[in-house]
Design an enzyme around this catalytic site. Sequence first.
Site, PDB file in Angstrom:
ATOM      1  N   LEU A  64     -11.133  -0.984  -2.923  1.00  8.96           N
ATOM      2  CA  LEU A  64     -11.179  -1.062  -1.430  1.00  8.96           C
ATOM      3  C   LEU A  64     -12.334  -0.650  -0.735  1.00  8.96           C
ATOM      4  O   LEU A  64     -13.000  -1.145   0.108  1.00  8.96           O
ATOM      5  CB  LEU A  64      -9.964   0.008  -0.767  1.00  8.96           C
ATOM      6  CG  LEU A  64      -9.718   0.233   0.590  1.00  8.96           C
ATOM      7  CD1 LEU A  64      -9.396  -1.001   1.271  1.00  8.96           C
ATOM      8  CD2 LEU A  64      -8.785   1.317   0.765  1.00  8.96           C
TER       9      LEU A  64
ATOM     10  N   GLU B  80       0.878   1.951  11.244  1.00  6.70           N
ATOM     11  CA  GLU B  80       0.248   1.014  12.060  1.00  6.70           C
ATOM     12  C   GLU B  80       0.891   0.492  13.095  1.00  6.70           C
ATOM     13  O   GLU B  80       0.467   0.111  14.214  1.00  6.70           O
ATOM     14  CB  GLU B  80      -0.384   0.110  11.072  1.00  6.70           C
ATOM     15  CG  GLU B  80      -1.565   0.457  10.337  1.00  6.70           C
ATOM     16  CD  GLU B  80      -1.598   1.046   9.196  1.00  6.70           C
ATOM     17  OE1 GLU B  80      -2.318   1.260   8.333  1.00  6.70           O
ATOM     18  OE2 GLU B  80      -0.370   1.279   8.941  1.00  6.70           O
TER      19      GLU B  80
ATOM     20  N   GLU C 289       0.075   3.422  15.854  1.00  3.64           N
ATOM     21  CA  GLU C 289      -1.062   2.857  16.306  1.00  3.64           C
ATOM     22  C   GLU C 289      -0.601   1.773  17.546  1.00  3.64           C
ATOM     23  O   GLU C 289      -1.226   2.102  18.576  1.00  3.64           O
ATOM     24  CB  GLU C 289      -1.806   1.972  15.251  1.00  3.64           C
ATOM     25  CG  GLU C 289      -3.311   1.623  15.698  1.00  3.64           C
ATOM     26  CD  GLU C 289      -4.174   1.251  14.600  1.00  3.64           C
ATOM     27  OE1 GLU C 289      -5.202   0.993  14.973  1.00  3.64           O
ATOM     28  OE2 GLU C 289      -3.566   1.357  13.427  1.00  3.64           O
TER      29      GLU C 289
ATOM     30  N   HIS D  66      -4.395  -5.884  10.780  1.00  6.79           N
ATOM     31  CA  HIS D  66      -5.510  -4.932  10.367  1.00  6.79           C
ATOM     32  C   HIS D  66      -6.714  -5.337   9.898  1.00  6.79           C
ATOM     33  O   HIS D  66      -6.870  -6.357   9.377  1.00  6.79           O
ATOM     34  CB  HIS D  66      -4.772  -4.046   8.881  1.00  6.79           C
ATOM     35  CG  HIS D  66      -5.335  -2.803   8.526  1.00  6.79           C
ATOM     36  ND1 HIS D  66      -6.775  -2.689   8.345  1.00  6.79           N
ATOM     37  CD2 HIS D  66      -5.047  -1.517   8.602  1.00  6.79           C
ATOM     38  CE1 HIS D  66      -7.045  -1.265   8.126  1.00  6.79           C
ATOM     39  NE2 HIS D  66      -5.827  -0.696   8.149  1.00  6.79           N
TER      40      HIS D  66
ATOM     41  N   MET E 126       0.772  -1.149   0.091  1.00  5.49           N
ATOM     42  CA  MET E 126       0.061  -0.022  -0.145  1.00  5.49           C
ATOM     43  C   MET E 126       0.706   1.279   0.021  1.00  5.49           C
ATOM     44  O   MET E 126       0.436   2.472  -0.465  1.00  5.49           O
ATOM     45  CB  MET E 126      -1.132  -0.091   1.055  1.00  5.49           C
ATOM     46  CG  MET E 126      -0.135   0.135   2.613  1.00  5.49           C
ATOM     47  SD  MET E 126      -1.433   0.211   4.015  1.00  5.49           S
ATOM     48  CE  MET E 126      -2.362   1.605   3.466  1.00  5.49           C
TER      49      MET E 126
ATOM     50  N   ASP F 170       7.938  -1.872   9.407  1.00 13.73           N
ATOM     51  CA  ASP F 170       7.285  -0.637  10.113  1.00 13.73           C
ATOM     52  C   ASP F 170       6.626   0.329   9.441  1.00 13.73           C
ATOM     53  O   ASP F 170       7.004   0.813   8.232  1.00 13.73           O
ATOM     54  CB  ASP F 170       8.295  -0.038  10.930  1.00 13.73           C
ATOM     55  CG  ASP F 170       8.653  -0.685  12.168  1.00 13.73           C
ATOM     56  OD1 ASP F 170       7.718  -1.159  12.864  1.00 13.73           O
ATOM     57  OD2 ASP F 170       9.630  -0.832  12.704  1.00 13.73           O
TER      58      ASP F 170
ATOM     59  N   CYS G 102     -18.209 -11.636  -4.745  1.00 12.44           N
ATOM     60  CA  CYS G 102     -17.554 -10.528  -5.236  1.00 12.44           C
ATOM     61  C   CYS G 102     -18.427  -9.823  -6.103  1.00 12.44           C
ATOM     62  O   CYS G 102     -19.507 -10.237  -6.815  1.00 12.44           O
ATOM     63  CB  CYS G 102     -16.735 -11.410  -6.390  1.00 12.44           C
ATOM     64  SG  CYS G 102     -15.534 -10.162  -7.109  1.00 12.44           S
TER      65      CYS G 102
ATOM     66  N   LEU H  19      -6.214   6.379  -1.381  1.00 17.22           N
ATOM     67  CA  LEU H  19      -6.884   5.584  -0.862  1.00 17.22           C
ATOM     68  C   LEU H  19      -8.371   5.794  -0.756  1.00 17.22           C
ATOM     69  O   LEU H  19      -8.891   4.494  -1.055  1.00 17.22           O
ATOM     70  CB  LEU H  19      -6.366   5.758   0.733  1.00 17.22           C
ATOM     71  CG  LEU H  19      -6.591   4.479   1.682  1.00 17.22           C
ATOM     72  CD1 LEU H  19      -5.531   4.239   2.829  1.00 17.22           C
ATOM     73  CD2 LEU H  19      -8.057   4.748   2.218  1.00 17.22           C
TER      74      LEU H  19
ATOM     75  N   ARG I 245       0.274   1.476  -3.842  1.00 15.57           N
ATOM     76  CA  ARG I 245      -0.935   1.609  -4.406  1.00 15.57           C
ATOM     77  C   ARG I 245      -1.354   3.186  -4.085  1.00 15.57           C
ATOM     78  O   ARG I 245      -2.107   3.602  -4.682  1.00 15.57           O
ATOM     79  CB  ARG I 245      -1.936   0.457  -3.492  1.00 15.57           C
ATOM     80  CG  ARG I 245      -3.410   0.579  -4.133  1.00 15.57           C
ATOM     81  CD  ARG I 245      -3.425  -0.063  -5.518  1.00 15.57           C
ATOM     82  NE  ARG I 245      -4.767   0.136  -6.094  1.00 15.57           N
ATOM     83  CZ  ARG I 245      -5.316   1.174  -6.426  1.00 15.57           C
ATOM     84  NH1 ARG I 245      -4.673   2.250  -6.718  1.00 15.57           N
ATOM     85  NH2 ARG I 245      -6.758   1.100  -6.890  1.00 15.57           N
ATOM     86  N   TYR I 246      -0.850   3.479  -3.036  1.00 21.67           N
ATOM     87  CA  TYR I 246      -1.444   4.818  -2.802  1.00 21.67           C
ATOM     88  C   TYR I 246      -0.242   5.785  -2.539  1.00 21.67           C
ATOM     89  O   TYR I 246      -0.510   7.119  -2.426  1.00 21.67           O
ATOM     90  CB  TYR I 246      -2.251   4.768  -1.273  1.00 21.67           C
ATOM     91  CG  TYR I 246      -3.301   3.863  -1.166  1.00 21.67           C
ATOM     92  CD1 TYR I 246      -4.258   3.757  -2.386  1.00 21.67           C
ATOM     93  CD2 TYR I 246      -3.243   2.831  -0.489  1.00 21.67           C
ATOM     94  CE1 TYR I 246      -5.206   2.668  -2.433  1.00 21.67           C
ATOM     95  CE2 TYR I 246      -4.190   1.844  -0.283  1.00 21.67           C
ATOM     96  CZ  TYR I 246      -5.122   1.732  -1.364  1.00 21.67           C
ATOM     97  OH  TYR I 246      -6.107   0.864  -1.455  1.00 21.67           O
TER      98      TYR I 246
ATOM     99  N   SER J 288       6.552   7.756   6.463  1.00 23.35           N
ATOM    100  CA  SER J 288       6.600   6.510   6.616  1.00 23.35           C
ATOM    101  C   SER J 288       7.905   5.733   6.169  1.00 23.35           C
ATOM    102  O   SER J 288       8.265   6.314   5.423  1.00 23.35           O
ATOM    103  CB  SER J 288       5.289   5.797   5.903  1.00 23.35           C
ATOM    104  OG  SER J 288       5.504   4.209   5.701  1.00 23.35           O
TER     105      SER J 288
END
Length: 390
Positions: free
Chosen positions: A26, A308, A312, A193, A4, A305, A369, A20, A92-93, A58
Site C-alpha cells: 500500500l 468511509e 466520512e 476512495h 480491507m 457500509d 510497477c 495498514l 487485509r488489516y 465497523s
Amino acid sequence: MLNMGGPSDLEEVHPFLRNLFLDRDLMRLPLQPILAPLIARRRSPSIVEQYAKIGGGSPILKHTIAQGEMMCKLLDEMRPESAPHKAYPAFRYARPLVRPVMQRLKEDGVKRAIAFSQYPQYSCSTTGSSLNEVFRSCGIDRDAGDVDWSVVDRWGTHPGLVEAFAQLIQTTLNEHWPDPVERQSAVILFSAHSLPMKVVNRGDPYVAEVAGSVSAVMQRLGVMAANGEGSASVTELNAAHSGSNTTSPTASKNPIPGPNPYRLVWQSQVGPQPWMGPQTGDCIKGLAKLGYKNAVLVPIAFTSDHIETLYECDVEYGHVAKEAGINMARVPALNEHPVFVRALADIVAHHLDAGERVSTQMMLRCPGCVNETCGKQKEWFSRGGRSATV
C-alpha cells in the site's frame, strides 16, 4: 471474500491502523517497521472518535458474512455440481486476517478456492495487496495446503452491480425529491476512495475502472428513464430481500424524468502529497457556489457500509453540505441488496463455468510497477497456486 476489513470495536482500531501502515504493498515508508506503529498510535485517538460516532466499530464483517451466506445459498441452487459452497471473509488489516483464514482452508480440507476480490474496481493498493498476502501465505509458506486457486479480480461493470446501484440511486432521488423539477436538478456525485497520484501515474487501473462503473450506471439510469421504469421503495426492497430467488424488486410508479447531471469525485485523501481529485468535500462546496441546491452522494467503490460511508460521507460531508446550503442525500451502500447478492453469485458461477484461473487484465502489471511480489503473485495464481518461483 477479500477486503480491507475494519475494526469490530474500539480496541481494534490501533491494530487495524498498525497493519495498514505496515503494508508495503500500500505504501513505502523509510524505517517502516518502526514508523508504522508510531504513526498508528498517533492517529488512533482521532480514528477512535470517528468509530465511536458510528456505533463503536465497523459493520463490514457483519455485512460480508451475510453477503457470503446469501451468495452461497444461491450458488448451491444455481450450480449444484460444485456445491456445497462456502464463503470465507479474509481481511487485509482486521480480523479475520488473510493468513489465519488460509490456515482454516487447510484445516477444512478445501481443495478448490476462488480469491474473490470485494473491490469491484482493481487497484494494486487494494485487490493487489490482498492477493499478494494470499500468495505470501500460501505460495511461499504453503499454509493452506494443496488448494487449486483462481481469481475474480475485477467486476466494476457487471450488469448486476450496475443494476443495484441504479435502483438505489433512483429510489433515493424519488424519495428525497417528490417534485420532478427538483429531482431533475439534483447532481449525482459518485464518490470513490482516492489514490495518491504517484500510484495513478505508474499505471494503476483503478481510476479508469471507477469511471467505467460510473458510465455504466448512468447509462442504465438513462435506459430506465426512457423506458419509464420506476424504482423500488425501501419497503419493497426489504420485501424483495426476503426472497432468495429475487433478482429485481417490484417497481413503483414514480420514475425520474431522465438522467441527472453527475460528476466523479474522490474522498479519503491523507497527507500532503498530491492525490487524485477533485475531493468530494470541495465539490459539494463548489456546487453551492454555482447555485445548485440538491445533491446525491453515491459510494460507487464501496460494497458495504464502513467508516468511509457512515462517518466520512454521512457525518463529515453531511456537515459540509449543511454549511454550504446543499440538500444532500446519500445513496445506501449495497450491503445485502438482493440484486447485488445475485450479482455476486452470478460472478462466481460464470467464473467456475468459464474455467479461467486469472483474467488477461490481471496479468498485466502496471508499467511503472516497483513491487516484484506482484509479478510472482500473478504467475502463481495463473498456475492455480502451484510451482511459484520465489
